[in-house]
Design a protein around this motif. Structure first.
Motif, PDB file in Angstrom:
ATOM      1  N   ALA A  77       0.815  -1.218   0.000  1.00 38.01           N
ATOM      2  CA  ALA A  77       0.000   0.000   0.000  1.00 38.01           C
ATOM      3  C   ALA A  77       0.848   1.267   0.000  1.00 38.01           C
ATOM      4  CB  ALA A  77      -0.943   0.012   1.199  1.00 38.01           C
ATOM      5  N   VAL A  78       2.068   1.134   0.469  1.00 38.55           N
ATOM      6  CA  VAL A  78       2.939   2.314   0.522  1.00 38.55           C
ATOM      7  C   VAL A  78       4.337   1.918   0.068  1.00 38.55           C
ATOM      8  CG1 VAL A  78       3.830   4.191   1.950  1.00 38.55           C
ATOM      9  CG2 VAL A  78       1.622   3.180   2.499  1.00 38.55           C
ATOM     10  N   ILE A  79       4.642   2.184  -1.195  1.00 38.59           N
ATOM     11  CA  ILE A  79       5.966   1.878  -1.712  1.00 38.59           C
ATOM     12  C   ILE A  79       6.608   3.195  -2.153  1.00 38.59           C
ATOM     13  CG2 ILE A  79       7.291   0.567  -3.403  1.00 38.59           C
ATOM     14  CD1 ILE A  79       4.788  -1.253  -3.678  1.00 38.59           C
ATOM     15  N   ASN A 100      -0.724  -4.075 -11.926  1.00 37.44           N
ATOM     16  CA  ASN A 100      -1.815  -3.443 -11.181  1.00 37.44           C
ATOM     17  C   ASN A 100      -3.096  -3.529 -12.015  1.00 37.44           C
ATOM     18  OD1 ASN A 100      -0.369  -2.731  -8.937  1.00 37.44           O
ATOM     19  ND2 ASN A 100      -0.646  -0.537  -9.183  1.00 37.44           N
ATOM     20  N   PRO A 101      -4.273  -3.481 -11.365  1.00 40.80           N
ATOM     21  CA  PRO A 101      -5.522  -3.535 -12.131  1.00 40.80           C
ATOM     22  C   PRO A 101      -5.561  -2.442 -13.202  1.00 40.80           C
ATOM     23  CG  PRO A 101      -5.968  -3.665  -9.773  1.00 40.80           C
ATOM     24  CD  PRO A 101      -4.497  -3.429  -9.919  1.00 40.80           C
ATOM     25  N   PHE A 102      -5.048  -1.264 -12.861  1.00 37.44           N
ATOM     26  CA  PHE A 102      -4.884  -0.189 -13.837  1.00 37.44           C
ATOM     27  C   PHE A 102      -3.401   0.200 -13.798  1.00 37.44           C
ATOM     28  CE2 PHE A 102      -9.180   0.333 -12.009  1.00 37.44           C
ATOM     29  CZ  PHE A 102      -9.920   0.020 -13.141  1.00 37.44           C
ATOM     30  N   MET A 105      -0.130   4.781 -13.085  1.00 34.43           N
ATOM     31  CA  MET A 105      -0.272   5.265 -11.716  1.00 34.43           C
ATOM     32  C   MET A 105      -0.256   6.783 -11.659  1.00 34.43           C
ATOM     33  SD  MET A 105       1.815   2.467  -9.540  1.00 34.43           S
ATOM     34  CE  MET A 105       3.445   2.747 -10.165  1.00 34.43           C
ATOM     35  N   ALA A 106       0.677   7.401 -12.337  1.00 34.24           N
ATOM     36  CA  ALA A 106       0.744   8.861 -12.293  1.00 34.24           C
ATOM     37  C   ALA A 106       1.545   9.373 -13.467  1.00 34.24           C
ATOM     38  CB  ALA A 106       1.376   9.322 -10.986  1.00 34.24           C
ATOM     39  N   THR A 120       7.557   9.967  -4.893  1.00 35.58           N
ATOM     40  CA  THR A 120       6.193   9.775  -4.390  1.00 35.58           C
ATOM     41  C   THR A 120       6.067   8.387  -3.766  1.00 35.58           C
ATOM     42  OG1 THR A 120       3.851  10.053  -4.904  1.00 35.58           O
ATOM     43  CG2 THR A 120       5.177   8.977  -6.579  1.00 35.58           C
ATOM     44  N   ARG A 121       4.873   8.048  -3.353  1.00 37.20           N
ATOM     45  CA  ARG A 121       4.608   6.723  -2.794  1.00 37.20           C
ATOM     46  C   ARG A 121       3.418   6.157  -3.525  1.00 37.20           C
ATOM     47  NH1 ARG A 121       4.980   8.704   3.391  1.00 37.20           N
ATOM     48  NH2 ARG A 121       2.835   9.257   2.966  1.00 37.20           N
ATOM     49  N   PHE A 122       3.460   4.853  -3.831  1.00 32.29           N
ATOM     50  CA  PHE A 122       2.371   4.271  -4.600  1.00 32.29           C
ATOM     51  C   PHE A 122       1.995   2.896  -4.068  1.00 32.29           C
ATOM     52  CE2 PHE A 122       4.638   1.060  -7.018  1.00 32.29           C
ATOM     53  CZ  PHE A 122       5.955   1.489  -6.895  1.00 32.29           C
ATOM     54  N   LYS A 123       0.894   2.366  -4.642  1.00 34.47           N
ATOM     55  CA  LYS A 123       0.386   1.050  -4.226  1.00 34.47           C
ATOM     56  C   LYS A 123       0.624   0.036  -5.328  1.00 34.47           C
ATOM     57  CE  LYS A 123      -3.553   3.497  -2.401  1.00 34.47           C
ATOM     58  NZ  LYS A 123      -4.882   3.886  -2.856  1.00 34.47           N
ATOM     59  N   CYS A 154      -3.900  -3.229  -2.995  1.00 31.30           N
ATOM     60  CA  CYS A 154      -4.941  -2.696  -3.865  1.00 31.30           C
ATOM     61  C   CYS A 154      -6.336  -3.058  -3.369  1.00 31.30           C
ATOM     62  CB  CYS A 154      -4.772  -3.196  -5.297  1.00 31.30           C
ATOM     63  SG  CYS A 154      -3.543  -2.250  -6.186  1.00 31.30           S
ATOM     64  N   GLY A 155      -6.536  -4.317  -3.045  1.00 31.73           N
ATOM     65  CA  GLY A 155      -7.878  -4.740  -2.639  1.00 31.73           C
ATOM     66  C   GLY A 155      -7.918  -5.049  -1.161  1.00 31.73           C
ATOM     67  N   GLY A 156      -8.509  -6.157  -0.797  1.00 32.02           N
ATOM     68  CA  GLY A 156      -8.457  -6.559   0.608  1.00 32.02           C
ATOM     69  C   GLY A 156      -9.824  -6.729   1.220  1.00 32.02           C
TER      70      GLY A 156
ATOM     71  N   GLN B  61      -1.018  14.193 -13.098  1.00 38.84           N
ATOM     72  CA  GLN B  61      -2.277  13.449 -13.098  1.00 38.84           C
ATOM     73  C   GLN B  61      -2.030  12.176 -12.309  1.00 38.84           C
ATOM     74  OE1 GLN B  61      -3.978  12.821 -16.957  1.00 38.84           O
ATOM     75  NE2 GLN B  61      -3.269  14.783 -17.726  1.00 38.84           N
ATOM     76  N   ALA B  65      -3.674   4.513  -7.772  1.00 38.72           N
ATOM     77  CA  ALA B  65      -2.535   3.727  -7.300  1.00 38.72           C
ATOM     78  C   ALA B  65      -1.554   4.546  -6.469  1.00 38.72           C
ATOM     79  CB  ALA B  65      -1.797   3.102  -8.480  1.00 38.72           C
ATOM     80  N   SER B  67      -0.438   6.260  -3.130  1.00 36.22           N
ATOM     81  CA  SER B  67      -0.765   5.873  -1.759  1.00 36.22           C
ATOM     82  C   SER B  67      -1.650   6.890  -1.059  1.00 36.22           C
ATOM     83  CB  SER B  67       0.510   5.698  -0.951  1.00 36.22           C
ATOM     84  OG  SER B  67       1.254   4.639  -1.471  1.00 36.22           O
ATOM     85  N   VAL B  71       2.351  11.808  -1.080  1.00 36.93           N
ATOM     86  CA  VAL B  71       3.539  12.639  -0.947  1.00 36.93           C
ATOM     87  C   VAL B  71       4.083  12.845  -2.352  1.00 36.93           C
ATOM     88  CG1 VAL B  71       5.955  12.505  -0.290  1.00 36.93           C
ATOM     89  CG2 VAL B  71       4.203  11.919   1.366  1.00 36.93           C
TER      90      VAL B  71
END
Lengths: 156, 104
Positions: A77-79, A100-102, A105-106, A120-123, A154-156, B61, B65, B67, B71
């Protein structure tokens, strides 16, 4: 008694219809706003589609994109990810996670003297390759990094 | 109502290193409520923009995904201490937030 019950049920039904109409109405303005948000790309379900929608289908591999991220992420959840790009004139950095399902990410667009750097941080739902696409001088470059995920985020 | 953002800046060799923390649930739309079995509706920041003295420097954008409590760190060249940095975001429900900071 029975009649009252009928009435309440009817009232409830009408309320439901109204709620639906409201929801539909409420959804529209956000869709209109999303015109600038690249909906097609963000809702692509495969990496290839996402790359196509951001116009980076034929991106060339580059060693000048440095990805700093953990090899094993215990919590999906936080990478944290830090991308430093040594290509001159970097205009944008795009982050994608292949499984990932999509995947998209950014997408960060730089202007006015912003360096080719993003933190940044992503899932991530599961272990997969993370792709970073950089546009520099009108051309797309891509770099990849495998990240193992112990618990998906992502889910849970 | 959105909670305030936290912005931290630091000058390193003439470029401003900016770090922004936004308070947002970043709900993906995939997570299910264990009691009802229904998915929580997606709620996430879609666009983040930053400008330095009204000059746009970053337009981002985001998908779901990113978090929770996102940040974002970026670096702006040709920045000076005292420059005014503005950061704004908007999410998929039309919620908005905006914050200003002075480059330290």
């Amino acid at each position: 008694m029975n009649q009252l019950r009928r009435l309440i049920l009817k009232g409830g039904g009408a309320g439901g219809v109204l709620a639906c109409a409201l929801a539909a109405g409420l959804l529209r303005p956000s869709r209109a706003h999303a015109a600038e948000w690249n909906k097609a790309a963000f809702e692509s379900k495969s990496l290839a589609d996402a790359l196509k929608h951001i116009g980076a289908a034929g991106a060339a591999e580059s060693a000048d994109i440095h990805i700093k991220a953990p090899e094993v992420a215990e919590n999906g959840a936080v990478i944290p990810i830090e991308v430093t790009c040594r290509l001159p004139g970097a205009e944008s950095i795009v982050l994608l996670a292949e499984k990932n399902p999509f995947p998209l990410m950014a997408q960060a667009e730089f202007a006015g003297g912003t360096e080719g750097y993003l933190n940044t941080r992503f899932k991530m739902g599961q272990t997969s390759a993370v792709k970073v696409v950089v546009r520099a001088g009108g051309k797309h470059y891509i770099a990849s990094r495998e990240i193992k995920v112990t618990i998906g985020g992502c889910g849970g | 109502m959105a909670e305030p953002m936290k912005i931290r800046t630091r000058m390193v060799d003439g470029s401003a290193h900016v770090f922004v923390l936004m308070m947002h649930p970043m709900e993906t739309g995939q997570r299910k409520d264990p009691r009802s079995g229904q998915a929580f509706p997606a709620h996430f920041i879609q666009t983040v923009t930053a400008s330095l003295n009204d000059r746009p420097v970053l337009s981002m954008q985001c998908g779901p995904a990113i978090s929770k409590n996102p940040v974002i760190g970026f670096r702006v060249k040709d920045a000076k201490p005292g420059d005014r940095l503005t950061v704004a975001w908007e999410d998929n429900k039309g919620d908005k937030a905006r914050a200003e900071a002075t480059i330290a």
